[in-house]
Design an enzyme around this catalytic site. Structure first.
Site, PDB file in Angstrom:
ATOM      1  CD  GLU A  85      -2.693   1.136   2.528  1.00  0.00           C
ATOM      2  OE1 GLU A  85      -2.541   2.658   2.731  1.00  0.00           O
ATOM      3  OE2 GLU A  85      -2.715   0.466   3.377  1.00  0.00           O
ATOM      4  CB  CYS A  91      -2.203   5.661   3.151  1.00  0.00           C
ATOM      5  SG  CYS A  91      -3.153   4.720   4.252  1.00  0.00           S
TER       6      CYS A  91
HETATM    7  P1  NDP Z   1       9.585   4.119   3.219  1.00  0.00           P
HETATM    8  O1  NDP Z   1       9.144   3.603   1.955  1.00  0.00           O
HETATM    9  O2  NDP Z   1      11.057   4.708   3.427  1.00  0.00           O
HETATM   10  O3  NDP Z   1       9.482   2.960   4.847  1.00  0.00           O
HETATM   11  C1  NDP Z   1       8.489   2.411   4.850  1.00  0.00           C
HETATM   12  C2  NDP Z   1       8.945   1.124   5.494  1.00  0.00           C
HETATM   13  O4  NDP Z   1       9.747   0.464   4.763  1.00  0.00           O
HETATM   14  C3  NDP Z   1       9.672   1.337   6.923  1.00  0.00           C
HETATM   15  O5  NDP Z   1       9.289   0.599   7.733  1.00  0.00           O
HETATM   16  C4  NDP Z   1      10.937   1.381   6.281  1.00  0.00           C
HETATM   17  O6  NDP Z   1      11.952   1.060   7.567  1.00  0.00           O
HETATM   18  C5  NDP Z   1      10.917   0.268   5.356  1.00  0.00           C
HETATM   19  N1  NDP Z   1      12.202  -0.098   4.944  1.00  0.00           N
HETATM   20  C6  NDP Z   1      12.841   0.972   4.023  1.00  0.00           C
HETATM   21  N2  NDP Z   1      13.599   0.234   3.389  1.00  0.00           N
HETATM   22  C7  NDP Z   1      13.533  -0.931   3.517  1.00  0.00           C
HETATM   23  C8  NDP Z   1      14.419  -2.146   3.046  1.00  0.00           C
HETATM   24  N3  NDP Z   1      15.290  -1.992   2.311  1.00  0.00           N
HETATM   25  N4  NDP Z   1      13.771  -3.268   3.468  1.00  0.00           N
HETATM   26  C9  NDP Z   1      12.986  -3.515   4.390  1.00  0.00           C
HETATM   27  N5  NDP Z   1      12.294  -2.480   4.654  1.00  0.00           N
HETATM   28  C10 NDP Z   1      12.733  -1.302   4.151  1.00  0.00           C
HETATM   29  O7  NDP Z   1       8.553   5.237   3.611  1.00  0.00           O
HETATM   30  P2  NDP Z   1       8.529   6.359   4.765  1.00  0.00           P
HETATM   31  O8  NDP Z   1       8.051   5.605   6.080  1.00  0.00           O
HETATM   32  O9  NDP Z   1       9.846   6.838   4.882  1.00  0.00           O
HETATM   33  O10 NDP Z   1       7.708   7.396   4.121  1.00  0.00           O
HETATM   34  C11 NDP Z   1       7.938   7.899   2.991  1.00  0.00           C
HETATM   35  C12 NDP Z   1       6.871   8.248   2.023  1.00  0.00           C
HETATM   36  O11 NDP Z   1       6.034   7.097   2.046  1.00  0.00           O
HETATM   37  C13 NDP Z   1       5.937   9.334   2.620  1.00  0.00           C
HETATM   38  O12 NDP Z   1       6.400  10.355   2.460  1.00  0.00           O
HETATM   39  C14 NDP Z   1       4.709   8.920   1.887  1.00  0.00           C
HETATM   40  O13 NDP Z   1       4.764   9.431   0.458  1.00  0.00           O
HETATM   41  C15 NDP Z   1       4.737   7.513   1.814  1.00  0.00           C
HETATM   42  N6  NDP Z   1       3.900   6.948   2.748  1.00  0.00           N
HETATM   43  C16 NDP Z   1       2.655   6.419   2.306  1.00  0.00           C
HETATM   44  C17 NDP Z   1       1.918   5.823   3.197  1.00  0.00           C
HETATM   45  C18 NDP Z   1       0.479   4.894   3.001  1.00  0.00           C
HETATM   46  O14 NDP Z   1      -0.093   4.442   3.793  1.00  0.00           O
HETATM   47  N7  NDP Z   1       0.332   4.657   1.722  1.00  0.00           N
HETATM   48  C19 NDP Z   1       2.455   5.707   4.811  1.00  0.00           C
HETATM   49  C20 NDP Z   1       3.559   6.210   4.946  1.00  0.00           C
HETATM   50  C21 NDP Z   1       4.307   6.918   4.194  1.00  0.00           C
HETATM   51  P3  NDP Z   1      12.781   2.199   8.335  1.00  0.00           P
HETATM   52  O15 NDP Z   1      11.918   3.066   8.729  1.00  0.00           O
HETATM   53  O16 NDP Z   1      13.358   1.461   9.068  1.00  0.00           O
HETATM   54  O17 NDP Z   1      13.730   2.721   7.075  1.00  0.00           O
END
Ligand code: NDP
Length: 689
Positions: free
Chosen positions: A259, A298
């Site tokens: 998502e 989201c």
């Molecule tokens: P990210 O995609 O950076 O992170 C989401 C999750 O993925 C976090 O738990 C992160 O862990 C994890 N992650 C990152 N890299 C890896 C990897 N290589 N392997 C496994 N897990 C990984 O999103 P953010 O949370 O930083 O948010 C950034 C943007 O995402 C927001 O600005 C928004 O645009 C969007 N977003 C969308 C949402 C939705 O519900 N649709 C909700 C939140 C954000 P860690 O934090 O430890 O890096």
């Protein structure tokens, strides 16, 4: 200095040997360090294997209903200690109302799934899907679809915005399906996920290996995944794309649902001009979506699609409502209604996205991108540069077709207003989002709703129709509900975390099974016509749930149908429809040879033929399902009924269970006259004499 946030791995709390390379996690309002995270030295492969072995075994020993009862108990355990979660949640920037969505919303998901599973799933471990498919003329070869759980681990990779709800919405269906979960929360708010997991662990209710938590990054995680595992990802489209490209997903058979960013829209109908209840509801909802959770949802509205003539009125109404209602500041201060973003990194990211939107033609018409003056925790007002604050921001695009507004997500309190001229154009603009979680439509005109729906449904996981009749009771554009699909096509990721039992089945494999009635009965625990039946011995109505077996059957005596009976029934009930009362008219009807018996008369007689009337373990008849009248019955015909115990579902929390009976009424030529399922409640034990 705060200590390292523990992970919960292989049934124990784990922290690294030292804090070298640990990441600081800061309070969203003050910048103070709340926790440090590191997974240096964590054996992820062993954690996953523990889930696949210990977790699978312990949850697999439970039926769907037993798991459902545990979910309810887990929800109660969280409820008892939710104050601890609320206190921590404020540190993430969440106001009390925001925390309610995350914490009580998450607990609510567990309650909902517990109830739904007990109502809609059998008390077994295999889920039967759809009806029997007859595959041979003589009924000896049938097809049936069954769901069995995936044999691996459900890995959650979560976003920072809803550390409790976002995790529980995935945990509940996985647990019901029988899969152990490994949670990887986002680093900025992982301490709140740790707190809820700790409460669940402390409750002592979790089956061994059912839930593990990794506090910190997960390098190499996907290298350890294999067929039978499933990943539920929430976060940015970029990370999703990178993870989805991993070999374990591409060729290894790991299920991956995501998502991701969704540029959701809200359409104001042409009829909903200023002064109408729909206009008011539209503006109220828009401001709520911009400011709740500081727009870090989201499902938040990013694009407000408004008839050209109403654009100024909408901007003015939004401006007035924000001025009247929104106080930005530290959520711990009185009167604050919108907190900061989750981190300063997130704030910088949002402001950078707003700059891109401006460069693409967006004009900021409400709010400003400068450092805002906010209410601090002590009630003073002023700038707070260590906090991740931004004001609500609205942009106006002169060109509604500009690519950027349909593609860039500013994940904060930011929305853009776009003008449209025709409903068809509004629908095209919705679709430009490339697939969304949700769109809402404010209109009281069913024609407008219909035209939009027919054009935009395929681009949305959910559509909310807002008008004067539901504005007060509506759960709102931004609220996913456990019983409805949450997820969306295209750039929204294609996932479906919620959606009632659909989400449970997501964690299971559907298999078409072909075989004999006997085999399918043994496999599914549901009696299939053609399998052995037992009509000897005691009447099945005299057997308690403990004694009753599927296949227990009563074959009734025959009863003749007379014209007098039909007329008596007709006058008694008032159902004097011509097919029962007028020989000539009935004979002219292509379906009847002449006057025929009422279907309801036959069903009533069948009850009289199969019933065992004395008080006993059968407590109530609570309905019929799938009733079909197949052959007309004329005066002079005879009918009889076969009633066979088809499915037995003990209820975990009651002294009785449900028995579904297969009922078949036949005539003297052995033709099937009617068939249906009779639903009864039956005591688990016979009452003591
Ligand atoms: P990210 O995609 O950076 O992170 C989401 C999750 O993925 C976090 O738990 C992160 O862990 C994890 N992650 C990152 N890299 C890896 C990897 N290589 N392997 C496994 N897990 C990984 O999103 P953010 O949370 O930083 O948010 C950034 C943007 O995402 C927001 O600005 C928004 O645009 C969007 N977003 C969308 C949402 C939705 O519900 N649709 C909700 C939140 C954000 P860690 O934090 O430890 O890096």
């Amino acid at each position: 200095m705060s200590g390292i946030l523990p992970s919960y791995i292989q049934g124990a709390w784990w922290t690294p040997a030292d804090d070298a390379g640990a990441t600081d996690v800061r309070d969203a309002s003050t910048g103070e360090v709340v926790a440090r995270v590191s997974t240096a030295g964590l054996d992820l492969g062993a954690a996953l294997e523990y889930a696949r072995t210990v977790g699978q075994a312990s949850i697999g020993a439970l039926t769907f209903h037993e798991r459902a009862v545990l979910l309810k108990k887990l929800a109660l355990a969280l409820t008892e200690r939710k104050d601890e979660l609320y206190a921590l949640s404020a540190r993430t920037g969440a106001t009390k109302a925001d925390s309610w969505v995350d914490i009580d919303g998450g607990i609510g998901v567990l309650f909902s799934y517990s109830g739904k599973a007990r109502r809609e799933m059998p008390n077994t471990r295999v889920f039967v899907d759809g009806p029997v498919e007859p595959l041979s003329k003589d009924g000896s070869f049938l097809g049936r679809h069954i769901y069995t759980r995936l044999p691996g681990v459900a890995v959650q990779v979560n976003a920072f915005n809803f550390p409790v709800w976002g995790s529980l919405e995935k945990f509940a269906p996985a647990f019901l399906a029988g899969m152990p979960t490994l949670v990887k929360p986002a680093t900025p708010t992982g301490y709140l996920a740790e707190a809820f997991v700790r409460i669940l662990v402390d409750s002592g209710l979790l089956p061994d290996g059912a839930l593990q938590l990794v506090s910190g990054s997960v390098p190499g995680l996907f290298d350890h995944l294999r067929l039978g595992d499933i990943v539920g990802f929430t976060g940015s489209a970029t990370t999703a794309e990178m993870l989805r490209a991993h070999d374990s997903v591409q060729t290894g058979g790991v299920r991956f649902t995501s998502e991701t960013d969704s540029i959701n829209a809200s359409v104001l109908g042409p009829d909903a001009v200023a002064g109408t209840p729909e206009f008011e509801a539209y503006v109220r909802q828009l401001v709520t979506e911009m400011t709740s959770k500081a727009g870090q949802k989201c499902t938040a509205i990013r694009r407000a699609l408004v008839p050209a003539a109403s654009v100024d009125a909408v901007i003015e109404a939004v401006r007035a409502r924000i001025a009247e209602r929104v106080v930005v500041g530290d959520p711990r201060a009185d009167g604050v209604t919108m907190g900061p973003l989750a981190s300063t990194a997130q704030r910088d990211d949002v402001l950078a996205q707003v700059a891109r939107l401006e460069a693409a033609g967006g004009e900021v018409v409400i709010g400003s991108t400068g450092t805002p003056s906010v209410t601090r925790a002590d009630g003073s007002v002023g700038e707070s540069p260590d906090g991740a604050f931004v004001t609500p921001l609205m942009l106006r695009f002169a060109d509604a077709a500009a690519d950027a507004v349909h593609q860039l997500e500013a994940f904060g309190p930011v929305a853009s207003v776009l003008a449209y001229d025709t409903v068809a154009e509004a629908a095209d603009l919705v679709a430009r989002g490339g697939g969304s979680l949700v769109t809402s439509i404010a209109t009281h005109d069913p024609e407008v709703a219909l035209e939009l729906m027919s054009r935009i449904s395929a681009f949305n996981g959910r559509v909310l129709l807002l008008d004067r009749d539901d504005a007060r009771s509506s759960t709102g554009h931004g609220s996913p509900l456990p019983n409805l699909v949450h997820g969306g096509p295209g750039r929204a990721g294609g996932g479906e975390e919620l959606g009632g039992i659909r989400a449970v089945l997501h964690h299971m494999q559907r298999t078409a099974v072909q075989g004999s009635p006997e085999m399918l009965t043994a496999l599914t625990g549901v009696w299939h016509a053609g399998a052995a039946a037992n009509s000897a011995g005691r009447h099945p109505f005299r057997k308690s749930l403990a004694e009753l077996r599927i296949g227990d059957q009563i074959v009734s005596a025959s009863r003749e149908v007379t014209l007098a009976d039909i007329e008596t029934f007709a006058h008694f009930t008032g159902d004097t429809f011509y097919a029962h009362m007028d020989e000539e008219a009935a004979a002219a009807n292509p379906f009847f040879p002449g006057r025929v018996a009422h279907g309801y008369l036959l069903v009533s007689w069948a009850a009289g033929l199969f019933v065992d009337p004395e008080p006993g373990p059968v407590l109530a008849n609570y309905g019929l399902e799938n009733l079909r009248f197949l052959t007309p019955v004329s005066p002079g015909d005879e009918i009889r009924v076969e009633l066979t115990a088809k499915q037995i579902t003990p209820r975990e929390t009651d002294e009785y269970g449900e028995v579904r009976w297969d009922a078949v009424i036949r005539n003297q030529k052995d033709e099937v006259v009617a068939q249906y399922d009779v639903l009864t409640l039956v005591a688990k034990q016979l009452a003591a004499a």
